[in-house]
Design an enzyme around this catalytic site. Sequence first.
Site, PDB file in Angstrom:
ATOM      1  N   GLU A  60       0.871  -1.165   0.000  1.00  0.00           N
ATOM      2  CA  GLU A  60       0.000   0.000   0.000  1.00  0.00           C
ATOM      3  C   GLU A  60       0.916   1.225   0.000  1.00  0.00           C
ATOM      4  OE1 GLU A  60      -2.782   0.069   3.230  1.00  0.00           O
ATOM      5  OE2 GLU A  60      -3.564   2.039   2.613  1.00  0.00           O
ATOM      6  N   ARG A  85       4.537 -12.967   9.822  1.00  0.00           N
ATOM      7  CA  ARG A  85       5.218 -11.691   9.627  1.00  0.00           C
ATOM      8  C   ARG A  85       6.644 -11.780  10.149  1.00  0.00           C
ATOM      9  NH1 ARG A  85       1.692  -7.341   9.233  1.00  0.00           N
ATOM     10  NH2 ARG A  85       3.272  -5.798   9.704  1.00  0.00           N
ATOM     11  N   LYS A 105       3.886   0.451   9.675  1.00  0.00           N
ATOM     12  CA  LYS A 105       4.077   1.705   8.933  1.00  0.00           C
ATOM     13  C   LYS A 105       3.483   2.889   9.675  1.00  0.00           C
ATOM     14  CE  LYS A 105       2.734   0.061   4.985  1.00  0.00           C
ATOM     15  NZ  LYS A 105       2.211  -0.077   3.635  1.00  0.00           N
TER      16      LYS A 105
HETATM   17  P1  ATP Z   1       1.960  -2.199   7.960  1.00  0.00           P
HETATM   18  O1  ATP Z   1       1.308  -2.848   9.127  1.00  0.00           O
HETATM   19  O2  ATP Z   1       3.398  -1.917   8.165  1.00  0.00           O
HETATM   20  O3  ATP Z   1       1.201  -1.033   7.395  1.00  0.00           O
HETATM   21  P2  ATP Z   1       0.921  -3.690   5.805  1.00  0.00           P
HETATM   22  O4  ATP Z   1       0.764  -5.148   5.787  1.00  0.00           O
HETATM   23  O5  ATP Z   1      -0.322  -2.891   5.897  1.00  0.00           O
HETATM   24  O6  ATP Z   1       1.983  -3.356   6.891  1.00  0.00           O
HETATM   25  P3  ATP Z   1       1.422  -3.401   3.050  1.00  0.00           P
HETATM   26  O7  ATP Z   1       2.085  -2.320   2.292  1.00  0.00           O
HETATM   27  O8  ATP Z   1      -0.033  -3.592   2.842  1.00  0.00           O
HETATM   28  O9  ATP Z   1       1.729  -3.158   4.569  1.00  0.00           O
HETATM   29  O10 ATP Z   1       2.190  -4.766   2.834  1.00  0.00           O
HETATM   30  C1  ATP Z   1       2.513  -5.278   1.576  1.00  0.00           C
HETATM   31  C2  ATP Z   1       2.837  -6.731   1.729  1.00  0.00           C
HETATM   32  O11 ATP Z   1       3.918  -6.900   2.642  1.00  0.00           O
HETATM   33  C3  ATP Z   1       1.671  -7.518   2.276  1.00  0.00           C
HETATM   34  O12 ATP Z   1       1.562  -8.720   1.566  1.00  0.00           O
HETATM   35  C4  ATP Z   1       2.035  -7.751   3.703  1.00  0.00           C
HETATM   36  O13 ATP Z   1       1.444  -8.918   4.187  1.00  0.00           O
HETATM   37  C5  ATP Z   1       3.556  -7.814   3.649  1.00  0.00           C
HETATM   38  N1  ATP Z   1       4.157  -7.411   4.909  1.00  0.00           N
HETATM   39  C6  ATP Z   1       3.968  -6.249   5.576  1.00  0.00           C
HETATM   40  N2  ATP Z   1       4.627  -6.252   6.741  1.00  0.00           N
HETATM   41  C7  ATP Z   1       5.276  -7.446   6.825  1.00  0.00           C
HETATM   42  C8  ATP Z   1       6.127  -8.065   7.805  1.00  0.00           C
HETATM   43  N3  ATP Z   1       6.473  -7.447   8.942  1.00  0.00           N
HETATM   44  N4  ATP Z   1       6.601  -9.295   7.520  1.00  0.00           N
HETATM   45  C9  ATP Z   1       6.289  -9.926   6.386  1.00  0.00           C
HETATM   46  N5  ATP Z   1       5.481  -9.411   5.440  1.00  0.00           N
HETATM   47  C10 ATP Z   1       4.983  -8.179   5.645  1.00  0.00           C
HETATM   48 MG    MG Z   2      -1.860  -3.543   4.198  1.00  0.00          MG
END
Ligand code: ATP
Ligand code: MG
Length: 490
Positions: free
Chosen positions: A59, A286, A296
Amino acid sequence: MSRPSGAPVDPPSDRHTDGVEERGPDAEHQGVDFVRELVRRDNSTGTYAGRVQTRFPPEPNGYLHIGHAKAITLDFELAREFGGTCNLRFDDTNPDTEETAFVDGILEDLAWLGYPIEGEPLYASDYFEQLYDWAELLIERGLAYVDDSDSETISAGRGGYGKPGVESEWRNRSVEENLDLFRRMRAGEFDEGSRVLRARIDMQHENMQMRDPVMYRIRHERHHRTGDSWHIYPTYDWAHGQSDAIEGVTHSLCTLEFDSHRPLYDWYLAQLPLPGDTPRQTEFARLELTHTVTSKRRLAGLVADGVVDGWDDPRMPTLRGLRRRGYPAAAIREFCAFIGVSRTNSRHQIELLESFVRQHLNRSALRRMAVLDPIRLVITDWPEGGRKVKSTMHWVSADHAIEGTTALYERLFSAEVPGEATGDPMDDLDRTSLDLRTGCRFEPALGDTPPGAVVQFERLGYFAHDPREPMLFHRTVGLRDEWARLQQRT
Ligand code: ATP
Ligand code: MG
């Protein structure tokens, strides 16, 4: 600790391997993780006719962090290993927080990590029209309805675990009325929050996600790509699986918190006339690191509050922060391959990541002399000929040395698990984690260090030359292998 994944890499030291193998909870996988096993099984049974297509769906509401590196290496390497493809798709369904600057930054960080995107990236917003058409189709089939309840009423009506849901008073609207209202929602006739489109599934379903989830919300917000053309935006659940199907994704890998969303992911796909294969969602744990937060929202907060000097502050776990700190991209990739993927949530020690960094820098970094706290010393009685060495001293010649600044860092969060004691990670923030030393003296050869390059200051550690500010050096890691020390202790 997780076991090494299918891609074998050299661990930073022998002791390190021993430690991990002893502690690996899922060593029964014998080096092949469950995702790769699943793909092999699919290939052997002819599911997807041997095709493997993944996607990485960030995102664009922040920059990539070390957690994303785990998802990136999994998605891209899996596709590569099985002769498939991996799409980069920006999951840009929320107009509030998304910015073009993040899109550009994510492309830059991906290329740096070793996964440059050829051609144009994909965007969930490219599919808004198709998603809209499919939503009308669900309405026509009596599988979606416009609900005029406010968000509190909707969420209260959902019930809870062991508490049945209550059907909305708007649930049995006619198809005609639903279509009319939905079209007017799209046209921007209604206020934000006044109505939503919901899937009509089952308010008594044991899985809360299936209790008539919201598909569209009204937002009169400018979108970074579609501008003002939309007044309704799809939710993650409504957009994600459908975007996967449109692109031809076969294996849609996401983190464990989406586990309970999988029945909904499958339900939507089962209702629609898909252009090709039905994608399947698989969840993995994760990446969490000690002394680190990877949300984030939290990282954005650190930047907004001025706690750090931007998203690329060398203390940030963002890829741009780690890059500025001097972490080689290959060290991050090898770390990710080493920890592997599993379905067990675990927190890895930051010293393990540092160990991979140190191993790389040990091979590549030039050795230089630097004095961080110089004391001027004039030797007046230098004896002529042979000498007795009692101890060594660390020096550079005052007449020839160049002056510069070094930044030494403590952990940004002093606790291993930030927020564990109080629930708020900010309580563990170390506001004195930057130790900036001006007036350091460097041997003249350091003047030739290219921006971004890492050198070893003899006996002091590895230091990265700032990409923008000449003669500012960030300590990447110290020389001692803390991971090996930790392993000895256990
Ligand atoms: P955040 O909680 O940091 O906002 P998010 O999952 O909302 O994380 P995205 O940009 O939507 O962030 O994530 C893109 C991809 O990266 C998704 O498939 C998500 O599952 C993966 N991802 C995000 N954080 C992690 C993590 N700590 N470990 C492994 N994969 C991750
Ligand atoms: Mg997300």
